[in-house]
Scaffold this motif. Structure first.
Motif, PDB file in Angstrom:
ATOM      1  N   HIS A  27     -59.132 -14.683  77.288  1.00  8.76           N
ATOM      2  CA  HIS A  27     -58.294 -13.513  77.549  1.00  8.76           C
ATOM      3  C   HIS A  27     -56.844 -13.947  77.782  1.00  8.76           C
ATOM      4  CE1 HIS A  27     -61.427 -10.531  77.723  1.00  8.76           C
ATOM      5  NE2 HIS A  27     -62.118 -11.242  78.589  1.00  8.76           N
ATOM      6  N   LYS A  36     -59.392  -5.747  79.991  1.00  9.27           N
ATOM      7  CA  LYS A  36     -58.850  -4.407  79.789  1.00  9.27           C
ATOM      8  C   LYS A  36     -58.450  -3.798  81.123  1.00  9.27           C
ATOM      9  CE  LYS A  36     -60.715  -2.796  75.428  1.00  9.27           C
ATOM     10  NZ  LYS A  36     -59.396  -2.445  74.921  1.00  9.27           N
ATOM     11  N   ALA A  90     -54.043  -9.052  74.567  1.00 11.95           N
ATOM     12  CA  ALA A  90     -54.202  -7.643  74.929  1.00 11.95           C
ATOM     13  C   ALA A  90     -53.154  -6.775  74.259  1.00 11.95           C
ATOM     14  CB  ALA A  90     -54.135  -7.498  76.448  1.00 11.95           C
TER      15      ALA A  90
END
Length: 210
Positions: free
Chosen positions: A78, A154, A83
């Protein structure tokens, strides 16, 4: 409630696909890029009025979009850029898929009403605007209010379950319309429902933030 709220269930069924990408050492950002390429293929096929195959390309793009997060979680990859890049890709795919239909010049409402062909493109433009604004509300809320907590990469915010017609619903309507030959009806549904959903989210924010 909307399909987005059910995302974890869909992702669960795609775990075996995500495992394949993990074994192939394909990164989440590369999967996002594949989603973009599939979206471009969808737009080109829609432009050529190959709505069935364009719908399948859009389905592939949606699958890539669902599994990139799973791959990121499994590989602990991540990143903030990932993102942001994923969100940018989503918006490009949303816009160009509908743009492909508009540029194809198919009759949307002109087949039933005595209006110039430009009115058909107007409906498509309204659908694109609604599709983008309905989802653009979320990052504006993040920026102005400061939602920062993330769950599996998220941001967790209440808007996730607000709005009856989001991105998954848009894809579903487009795919069904393309496969069945009623792509013109899909455009009308998206034009109406995305904008109504955006209004629903605005009303929710007004009630909770005023």
């Amino acid at each position: 409630m909307n399909i987005t709220a059910l995302r974890p269930r869909f992702v669960k069924y795609l775990e075996p696909v995500a495992e394949v990408f993990v074994r192939l050492k394909i990164t989440p950002n590369q999967i996002s890029l594949l989603a973009l390429l599939a979206g471009i293929a969808c737009a080109v096929l829609f432009l050529q009025r190959e709505f069935f195959w364009g719908s399948l390309a859009l389905l592939v793009s949606a699958i890539f979009d669902l599994i990139d997060g799973s791959v990121a979680r499994k590989t602990n990859a991540h990143t903030n850029f990932g993102a942001v890049f994923d969100w940018i890709v989503d918006k490009y795919v949303d816009a160009i898929a509908l743009m492909g239909i508009g540029l194809a010049g198919i009759p949307v409402i002109s087949q039933y009403f005595a209006v110039p062909p430009v009115a058909d493109f107007g409906i498509v433009a309204f659908a694109i605007t609604g599709s983008l604004m309905n989802t653009f509300i979320k990052p504006v809320v993040y920026a102005e209010i400061g939602y920062r907590e993330k769950i599996e990469g998220k941001i967790d915010d209440p808007l996730e379950g607000v709005g009856f017609f989001g991105r998954p619903e848009t894809f579903l309507v487009l795919i069904v319309g393309g496969v069945t030959g009623y792509i013109w009806a899909s455009v009308i549904i998206i034009a109406v429902c995305t904008n109504l959903s955006a209004i629903q989210r605005i009303i929710y924010l007004y009630r909770t933030l005023s």
